[in-house]
Design a protein around this motif. Sequence first.
Motif, PDB file in Angstrom:
ATOM      1  N   SER A  40      17.448  16.673  17.338  1.00 55.15           N
ATOM      2  CA  SER A  40      17.568  17.963  16.678  1.00 55.15           C
ATOM      3  C   SER A  40      18.485  17.811  15.468  1.00 55.15           C
ATOM      4  O   SER A  40      19.672  17.576  15.611  1.00 55.15           O
ATOM      5  N   ARG A  41      17.885  17.923  14.286  1.00 58.01           N
ATOM      6  CA  ARG A  41      18.669  17.759  13.062  1.00 58.01           C
ATOM      7  C   ARG A  41      19.732  18.840  12.957  1.00 58.01           C
ATOM      8  O   ARG A  41      20.815  18.621  12.446  1.00 58.01           O
ATOM      9  N   ARG A  42      19.402  20.019  13.482  1.00 55.98           N
ATOM     10  CA  ARG A  42      20.334  21.124  13.364  1.00 55.98           C
ATOM     11  C   ARG A  42      21.580  20.868  14.224  1.00 55.98           C
ATOM     12  O   ARG A  42      22.707  21.043  13.784  1.00 55.98           O
ATOM     13  N   ALA A  43      21.327  20.380  15.471  1.00 58.96           N
ATOM     14  CA  ALA A  43      22.458  20.078  16.344  1.00 58.96           C
ATOM     15  C   ALA A  43      23.315  18.966  15.734  1.00 58.96           C
ATOM     16  O   ALA A  43      24.543  18.989  15.817  1.00 58.96           O
ATOM     17  N   GLU A  44      22.647  18.031  15.099  1.00 53.76           N
ATOM     18  CA  GLU A  44      23.363  16.920  14.489  1.00 53.76           C
ATOM     19  C   GLU A  44      24.250  17.410  13.343  1.00 53.76           C
ATOM     20  O   GLU A  44      25.432  17.050  13.245  1.00 53.76           O
ATOM     21  N   ALA A  45      23.685  18.257  12.494  1.00 50.86           N
ATOM     22  CA  ALA A  45      24.463  18.792  11.377  1.00 50.86           C
ATOM     23  C   ALA A  45      25.620  19.630  11.896  1.00 50.86           C
ATOM     24  O   ALA A  45      26.718  19.642  11.318  1.00 50.86           O
ATOM     25  N   GLY A  46      25.395  20.340  13.023  1.00 45.96           N
ATOM     26  CA  GLY A  46      26.448  21.145  13.628  1.00 45.96           C
ATOM     27  C   GLY A  46      27.627  20.288  14.055  1.00 45.96           C
ATOM     28  O   GLY A  46      28.780  20.614  13.792  1.00 45.96           O
ATOM     29  N   ARG A  47      27.328  19.157  14.696  1.00 48.86           N
ATOM     30  CA  ARG A  47      28.368  18.216  15.090  1.00 48.86           C
ATOM     31  C   ARG A  47      29.195  17.783  13.891  1.00 48.86           C
ATOM     32  O   ARG A  47      30.412  17.742  13.929  1.00 48.86           O
ATOM     33  N   ALA A  48      28.468  17.412  12.832  1.00 53.41           N
ATOM     34  CA  ALA A  48      29.146  16.911  11.642  1.00 53.41           C
ATOM     35  C   ALA A  48      30.048  17.992  11.062  1.00 53.41           C
ATOM     36  O   ALA A  48      31.188  17.731  10.681  1.00 53.41           O
ATOM     37  N   ALA A  49      29.537  19.216  11.033  1.00 48.31           N
ATOM     38  CA  ALA A  49      30.327  20.311  10.470  1.00 48.31           C
ATOM     39  C   ALA A  49      31.603  20.524  11.285  1.00 48.31           C
ATOM     40  O   ALA A  49      32.675  20.765  10.729  1.00 48.31           O
ATOM     41  N   GLN A  50      31.492  20.397  12.613  1.00 49.93           N
ATOM     42  CA  GLN A  50      32.671  20.532  13.470  1.00 49.93           C
ATOM     43  C   GLN A  50      33.732  19.497  13.133  1.00 49.93           C
ATOM     44  O   GLN A  50      34.918  19.800  13.026  1.00 49.93           O
ATOM     45  N   VAL A  51      33.271  18.239  12.970  1.00 50.22           N
ATOM     46  CA  VAL A  51      34.218  17.158  12.670  1.00 50.22           C
ATOM     47  C   VAL A  51      34.868  17.396  11.314  1.00 50.22           C
ATOM     48  O   VAL A  51      36.080  17.249  11.148  1.00 50.22           O
ATOM     49  N   ILE A  52      34.053  17.814  10.335  1.00 49.10           N
ATOM     50  CA  ILE A  52      34.578  18.058   8.992  1.00 49.10           C
ATOM     51  C   ILE A  52      35.644  19.145   9.043  1.00 49.10           C
ATOM     52  O   ILE A  52      36.713  19.030   8.448  1.00 49.10           O
ATOM     53  N   ALA A  53      35.370  20.195   9.830  1.00 44.37           N
ATOM     54  CA  ALA A  53      36.328  21.289   9.909  1.00 44.37           C
ATOM     55  C   ALA A  53      37.571  20.878  10.696  1.00 44.37           C
ATOM     56  O   ALA A  53      38.696  21.135  10.277  1.00 44.37           O
ATOM     57  N   ALA A  54      37.375  20.201  11.828  1.00 43.69           N
ATOM     58  CA  ALA A  54      38.504  19.873  12.694  1.00 43.69           C
ATOM     59  C   ALA A  54      39.478  18.919  12.023  1.00 43.69           C
ATOM     60  O   ALA A  54      40.680  19.014  12.195  1.00 43.69           O
ATOM     61  N   LEU A  55      38.947  17.962  11.245  1.00 43.22           N
ATOM     62  CA  LEU A  55      39.827  16.944  10.669  1.00 43.22           C
ATOM     63  C   LEU A  55      39.978  17.102   9.166  1.00 43.22           C
ATOM     64  O   LEU A  55      40.584  16.264   8.522  1.00 43.22           O
TER      65      LEU A  55
END
Lengths: 518, 336
Positions: free
Chosen positions: A386-401
């Motif tokens: 799921s590309r959407r779930a993948e992009a969601g993960r990335a967005a979380q990491v970008i925001a968290a760090l």
Amino acid sequence: MTTARTETAAVVELAGVGAAYGPTTVLRDVDLALHGGQITGLLGANGAGKSTLIKVLSGLKPEHPGAVRVDGADVALSSPVQAGRLGVATVHQNVADGVVPGLSVAENLLLDELAGGAARRVVTRGDTLRRARPVLATLGLDWSDAVLRADAGDLAISDAQLLVLARVLHRRPRLLILDEPTSTLTAREASRLFDLLRTLRDDGLAIVYVSHRFGEVESLADRVVVLRDGTVKLDVTRDAPTFDWAAILRAMLGREIELDLARRAVRRGDGTPAATVRGVALLPDAPPVDLDVRRGEVLAVLGLIGAGKTELAETLAGARPVAGDGTLTLAGRPYAPRDPAAAIAAGVVLVPEDRRAQGLFPGWTLARNVSAPFLAELSRWAGVLSRRAEAGRAAQVIAALDVRGPGPHALVDELSGGNQQKVVVGRWLGAAPALIVLDEPFRGVDLGARRDIAAAVGELAHGGAAAVVCTSDVDEALEVADRVVVLVEGRVSLDAYIDEVSHDDVVAAFLGQPGAQG
Amino acid sequence: MRDRLFAVVVRWGFVAVTVLLVVYFAATEPNFRDADSIFSMLKYAAPTGIAGLGVMMAMTIGGIDLSVGAAAGFAVSMAAWTMVVGNQVGGVAVGVVLLGGALIGALNALLVVVARIPDLLATLTTMFVIMGLKLIIVDGRSISSRMTLDDGTTAPGRFTEGFLWLDRGEIGPVPVPLILFVLLTIILWFVLEHTRYGRALYAVGANPDAARLVGIRVQLYRTLAYVSCGVLASVAGLLLAARIGQGDVSAGNSLLLDAVAVALVGVSVLGIGRPNAWGTALGAVLIAVMVSGFTMKGLPYYTQDFGKGMVLLVALLLSFTLSRRRTVVTAGSLKA
């Protein structure tokens, strides 16, 4: 013992030398005169600019501001060959790089000749041996024909180092630079090397000796130069039996970090072990080690290169089989991961030592780098991602760090070192690991990124998981950890919460040579 | 602006060349316009393309497979042997051949993954072993329907109609080999781009150490890549056998270079920079267009290899030399 001869003209002199990689300045306005008959100990924390200074001196960083003078005349150290011609010889940290396996020891001794084109076209074996002997004789060595004929790749590392030294010294250099020469040597081999260096110094050679080991510098150097943030912070010659190590440490570390340290709250977990290590020999000849990693705290494992940190990290993460009869437990249960996949399934994740070689997928986007461990989780039926779930993960990491960069679909290669490291660390945050092991996570990482990563790791650990940070930098350890374990040559030399020990205790344990404190 | 233009050239240059060649041949050669000849040209490209897809699979994990030609040749002889000497129907022959292809792939995986022999050398060895094994099984001869055996009797079986349908059959106006080729391209594209299995294969190719440390079973995916390469090579062999209609011992020999070339061209064709299914298919089509176009133009067959070599050279320049410059340009323009 000779004293420093500052009155004589410098063999090599740097005036206002700087250096930069892209936008990052790593050396600023360095003035340094190196004299014959003097051993200069060059000290500095990781990232202080030591290796860049060595690169400038050995011709590996030809474009830099400032002037270089040899015997008072302006020169350009435009390449290693040119630097060699001008009398500057460097023995780099990784000795293996200086030896060509597949060629004989004798051929390796004559390598400069072979590479220089001065060699005769037809070379007989007897001839090679005959001409290799004088090269060895510069070190007063006399190896047998059998050794000279052997493959240089089969030499013991200490002998390989002697080979490289002999080759380098045979060119009669004026300045010899040694970068961490003892990191792969035993104590006896090291003391043999020191005797040799003293003899060379007394013969009038200028020597720059780079080391993390204060004890060696104390016993060897006539002068100490300390680099921090790319500038010379201290330059002292020996005028008393010992150097003023307190002043040297201050110059290396800067005062503000110690102040920081005093203010930081140290957290103790509830005392339950997240993981235990029992009877694991970290290095081939070291005794077995016992170690507890406790829940709710950040444990720093501090040690020099080769102290066994990486071995410990990889053993915990299933990337290396448990040595000997050792056993591990995780959350009280026996734990014997057969590969990293098994460790990850058990909740143990690793941020490896070498970000480029072991952590990142080059040419991949940030999102893909983040999602790599979670391919099964991120896919639906038949493994469709799921590309959407993948992009969601990335967005979380970008925001968290707070990853700075052009977004989740930018190539990871385009990010700075600090942001790349945030990606490698951040990919694990979403996995809610029980234990996160980070091996030298701050190498080549700027201060801001280091703070962000340390905060994320601290949050994870204090939230009920556990974290192990392996580092060779005392300040990093004290900055990020609640508890510190110091490893010296595969042995635990200190295990304490950091509010129970002084900075000096840690340094002394780290160096394994309390006498060096002066 | 110039960077953008350059990126466009890298990405679409090969497609443009293919289209231009098609237009040129269509304008000057009436035969080339004919739908039948276009289909037959694409049908001709199918075995090369499918074997190329196999090499592509080996390349996704950072490997290479030089045994595809031998595996295809083995498939040709095994199909013939099963039907003619073994007197089995076409379906059985297909099953035997596909199993054989998987075993060849497993052998490669054994040598590369378990024995840790460098892939180039391991698959070269497999190539020799498989070619030799084929000659031993068929006594060094081509096998044809109703041939006379060593003991003077006539072979019991023949190439069945069903088997020959693999080459001669059509669904609507489209020949079966072409359908198979397109189908496999779509399946592999989907697997590589949209499933976790494809992502894991690419991860192993991009950085095996990092892949292992994020929990990807590197050995498993390496094995998978070689096995699928062996199976695809044997599919190519099935199409060749059906086209020739006999078990020609020399069939498949020339397939290796074409298949490797096509997979390499595929890396650069769409500017993707990694092995991919559509690029590989397009590479096979480009080479087929070139070969049949210039043949119609009257160029002798022996100039073909030179032409293929030049195409490969351009592809390699695009993906290694020029695209490296491109990444530097991108990084620089970001900073500015």
